[in-house]
Motif scaffolding. Structure first.
Motif, PDB file in Angstrom:
ATOM      1  N   LEU A  35     -58.080 -21.562 -65.889  1.00 41.87           N
ATOM      2  CA  LEU A  35     -58.202 -22.409 -64.705  1.00 41.87           C
ATOM      3  C   LEU A  35     -57.140 -22.107 -63.658  1.00 41.87           C
ATOM      4  O   LEU A  35     -57.128 -22.714 -62.586  1.00 41.87           O
ATOM      5  N   THR A  36     -56.252 -21.184 -63.952  1.00 42.59           N
ATOM      6  CA  THR A  36     -55.194 -20.855 -63.002  1.00 42.59           C
ATOM      7  C   THR A  36     -55.786 -20.360 -61.689  1.00 42.59           C
ATOM      8  O   THR A  36     -56.679 -19.519 -61.678  1.00 42.59           O
ATOM      9  N   GLY A  37     -55.293 -20.910 -60.590  1.00 40.39           N
ATOM     10  CA  GLY A  37     -55.778 -20.495 -59.282  1.00 40.39           C
ATOM     11  C   GLY A  37     -55.746 -21.632 -58.294  1.00 40.39           C
ATOM     12  O   GLY A  37     -55.141 -22.677 -58.528  1.00 40.39           O
ATOM     13  N   GLU A  38     -56.416 -21.421 -57.173  1.00 43.44           N
ATOM     14  CA  GLU A  38     -56.418 -22.412 -56.097  1.00 43.44           C
ATOM     15  C   GLU A  38     -57.746 -23.153 -56.068  1.00 43.44           C
ATOM     16  O   GLU A  38     -58.814 -22.564 -56.215  1.00 43.44           O
ATOM     17  N   TRP A  39     -57.655 -24.463 -55.868  1.00 39.96           N
ATOM     18  CA  TRP A  39     -58.819 -25.336 -55.861  1.00 39.96           C
ATOM     19  C   TRP A  39     -58.812 -26.165 -54.590  1.00 39.96           C
ATOM     20  O   TRP A  39     -57.796 -26.264 -53.909  1.00 39.96           O
ATOM     21  N   MET A  40     -59.948 -26.769 -54.281  1.00 38.14           N
ATOM     22  CA  MET A  40     -60.019 -27.692 -53.147  1.00 38.14           C
ATOM     23  C   MET A  40     -60.929 -28.853 -53.510  1.00 38.14           C
ATOM     24  O   MET A  40     -61.877 -28.714 -54.289  1.00 38.14           O
ATOM     25  N   TYR A  67     -60.532 -35.243 -44.821  1.00 32.75           N
ATOM     26  CA  TYR A  67     -59.240 -34.767 -45.321  1.00 32.75           C
ATOM     27  C   TYR A  67     -59.319 -33.284 -45.643  1.00 32.75           C
ATOM     28  O   TYR A  67     -60.392 -32.712 -45.795  1.00 32.75           O
ATOM     29  N   GLU A  68     -58.145 -32.688 -45.720  1.00 32.92           N
ATOM     30  CA  GLU A  68     -58.001 -31.298 -46.145  1.00 32.92           C
ATOM     31  C   GLU A  68     -57.134 -31.275 -47.387  1.00 32.92           C
ATOM     32  O   GLU A  68     -56.257 -32.128 -47.569  1.00 32.92           O
ATOM     33  N   SER A  69     -57.354 -30.307 -48.263  1.00 32.90           N
ATOM     34  CA  SER A  69     -56.602 -30.273 -49.520  1.00 32.90           C
ATOM     35  C   SER A  69     -56.296 -28.848 -49.941  1.00 32.90           C
ATOM     36  O   SER A  69     -57.034 -27.915 -49.602  1.00 32.90           O
ATOM     37  N   ARG A  70     -55.217 -28.710 -50.687  1.00 29.24           N
ATOM     38  CA  ARG A  70     -54.866 -27.443 -51.325  1.00 29.24           C
ATOM     39  C   ARG A  70     -54.270 -27.785 -52.679  1.00 29.24           C
ATOM     40  O   ARG A  70     -53.232 -28.440 -52.766  1.00 29.24           O
ATOM     41  N   LEU A  71     -54.960 -27.375 -53.719  1.00 26.30           N
ATOM     42  CA  LEU A  71     -54.533 -27.647 -55.088  1.00 26.30           C
ATOM     43  C   LEU A  71     -54.311 -26.317 -55.783  1.00 26.30           C
ATOM     44  O   LEU A  71     -55.227 -25.496 -55.841  1.00 26.30           O
ATOM     45  N   VAL A  72     -53.128 -26.090 -56.300  1.00 20.51           N
ATOM     46  CA  VAL A  72     -52.815 -24.853 -57.007  1.00 20.51           C
ATOM     47  C   VAL A  72     -52.498 -25.201 -58.446  1.00 20.51           C
ATOM     48  O   VAL A  72     -51.576 -25.980 -58.724  1.00 20.51           O
ATOM     49  N   PHE A  73     -53.280 -24.650 -59.376  1.00 23.76           N
ATOM     50  CA  PHE A  73     -53.108 -24.957 -60.791  1.00 23.76           C
ATOM     51  C   PHE A  73     -52.550 -23.751 -61.527  1.00 23.76           C
ATOM     52  O   PHE A  73     -53.051 -22.632 -61.365  1.00 23.76           O
ATOM     53  N   ASP A  74     -51.524 -23.992 -62.326  1.00 26.09           N
ATOM     54  CA  ASP A  74     -50.931 -22.951 -63.169  1.00 26.09           C
ATOM     55  C   ASP A  74     -51.258 -23.306 -64.617  1.00 26.09           C
ATOM     56  O   ASP A  74     -50.645 -24.176 -65.211  1.00 26.09           O
ATOM     57  N   ALA A  83     -49.935 -29.824 -55.321  1.00 23.46           N
ATOM     58  CA  ALA A  83     -51.050 -30.318 -54.521  1.00 23.46           C
ATOM     59  C   ALA A  83     -50.558 -30.779 -53.164  1.00 23.46           C
ATOM     60  O   ALA A  83     -49.439 -31.281 -53.025  1.00 23.46           O
ATOM     61  N   GLU A  84     -51.417 -30.591 -52.179  1.00 21.57           N
ATOM     62  CA  GLU A  84     -51.165 -31.140 -50.848  1.00 21.57           C
ATOM     63  C   GLU A  84     -52.486 -31.657 -50.298  1.00 21.57           C
ATOM     64  O   GLU A  84     -53.500 -30.961 -50.321  1.00 21.57           O
ATOM     65  N   ILE A  85     -52.467 -32.908 -49.839  1.00 27.00           N
ATOM     66  CA  ILE A  85     -53.655 -33.536 -49.274  1.00 27.00           C
ATOM     67  C   ILE A  85     -53.274 -34.149 -47.940  1.00 27.00           C
ATOM     68  O   ILE A  85     -52.308 -34.914 -47.848  1.00 27.00           O
ATOM     69  N   ALA A  86     -54.016 -33.801 -46.891  1.00 31.67           N
ATOM     70  CA  ALA A  86     -53.788 -34.348 -45.556  1.00 31.67           C
ATOM     71  C   ALA A  86     -55.018 -35.161 -45.151  1.00 31.67           C
ATOM     72  O   ALA A  86     -56.117 -34.617 -45.035  1.00 31.67           O
ATOM     73  N   ARG A 208     -63.214 -24.547 -57.489  1.00 31.44           N
ATOM     74  CA  ARG A 208     -62.344 -23.380 -57.327  1.00 31.44           C
ATOM     75  C   ARG A 208     -62.585 -22.733 -55.967  1.00 31.44           C
ATOM     76  O   ARG A 208     -63.716 -22.514 -55.563  1.00 31.44           O
ATOM     77  N   LYS A 209     -61.489 -22.453 -55.277  1.00 29.80           N
ATOM     78  CA  LYS A 209     -61.591 -21.827 -53.968  1.00 29.80           C
ATOM     79  C   LYS A 209     -61.893 -20.353 -54.143  1.00 29.80           C
ATOM     80  O   LYS A 209     -61.193 -19.657 -54.901  1.00 29.80           O
ATOM     81  N   PRO A 210     -62.916 -19.819 -53.485  1.00 28.56           N
ATOM     82  CA  PRO A 210     -63.254 -18.396 -53.638  1.00 28.56           C
ATOM     83  C   PRO A 210     -62.104 -17.522 -53.197  1.00 28.56           C
ATOM     84  O   PRO A 210     -61.352 -17.849 -52.286  1.00 28.56           O
TER      85      PRO A 210
END
Length: 213
Positions: A35-40, A67-74, A83-86, A208-210
């Protein structure tokens, strides 16, 4: 599937000659590496909302529609996830037009002057099985304070359209006056029209963000 697994090896006490288990080590579940990677966040299947006591006897519930989001999972080290959510403050929706207009006005969110409300994570730690705490900075009206967001991991699937999805629920309670939201109309009986305590709710389905997206 658990976000974390606990592995421990018993050790022998030198004094009593008995076996004593050391404190359990918190290790990532190896399956989470995939699951590692960037999600939205998928807005069509998510809700970022709030609830607050109104007139001391009812609860008003609302949500932010934009809203906009950036979720990075390690997956190898979930504590390094972030995570960042605006949220667009003008997108608040409680189902009552007059009330929404009051909320986006100067007495509350002042959306014209402060168009965004932002949460940025700073750390993550395990609380119990599938429950962990994300600490972060919440900015409202250009005032930033730390908050603890308790999250419950729901699971991970690939939907019929081929999208990988991960789900979790989160909640935190804040005192709105800490962010300058000090509207304090009083009832005839002496109580507050709107409670100081505000519960924020995150019902999230992320995809998952492409790569290159």
């Amino acid at each position: 599937m658990n976000l974390f697994s606990r592995n421990s090896t018993p050790r022998r006490s030198a004094d009593a000659g008995t076996t004593v288990a050391p404190p359990a080590a918190v290790l990532p579940d190896p399956e989470l590496a995939a699951l590692t990677g960037e999600w939205m966040i998928d807005p069509a299947h998510s809700r970022i909302g709030f609830s607050v006591r109104h007139a001391m006897v009812t609860t008003v519930r609302g949500s932010f529609l934009e809203y906009e989001s950036r979720l990075v999972f390690d997956g190898n080290n979930p504590s390094r996830s972030r995570a960042e959510i605006a949220l667009a403050t003008a997108s608040v929706d409680t189902g009552v037009e007059q009330r929404d207009a009051h909320l986006v006005g100067r007495e509350f969110l002042d959306a014209r002057k402060y168009p965004r409300m932002i949460f940025t994570s700073t750390s993550v730690r395990l609380l119990s099985k599938d429950v962990y705490r994300m600490t972060g900075d919440l900015t409202i009206r250009d005032v930033t304070n730390p908050v603890d967001l308790d999250l419950t991991y729901i699971g991970h699937v690939t939907d019929p359209f081929g999208y990988e999805r991960v789900g979790f629920d989160g909640t935190t309670t804040i005192n709105r006056s800490d962010w300058g939201l000090t509207y304090n109309a009083r009832l005839a009986e002496g109580g507050a029209m709107v409670s100081e305590r505000l519960r924020l709710q995150f019902d999230i389905a992320a995809i998952r963000k492409p790569l290159g997206g």
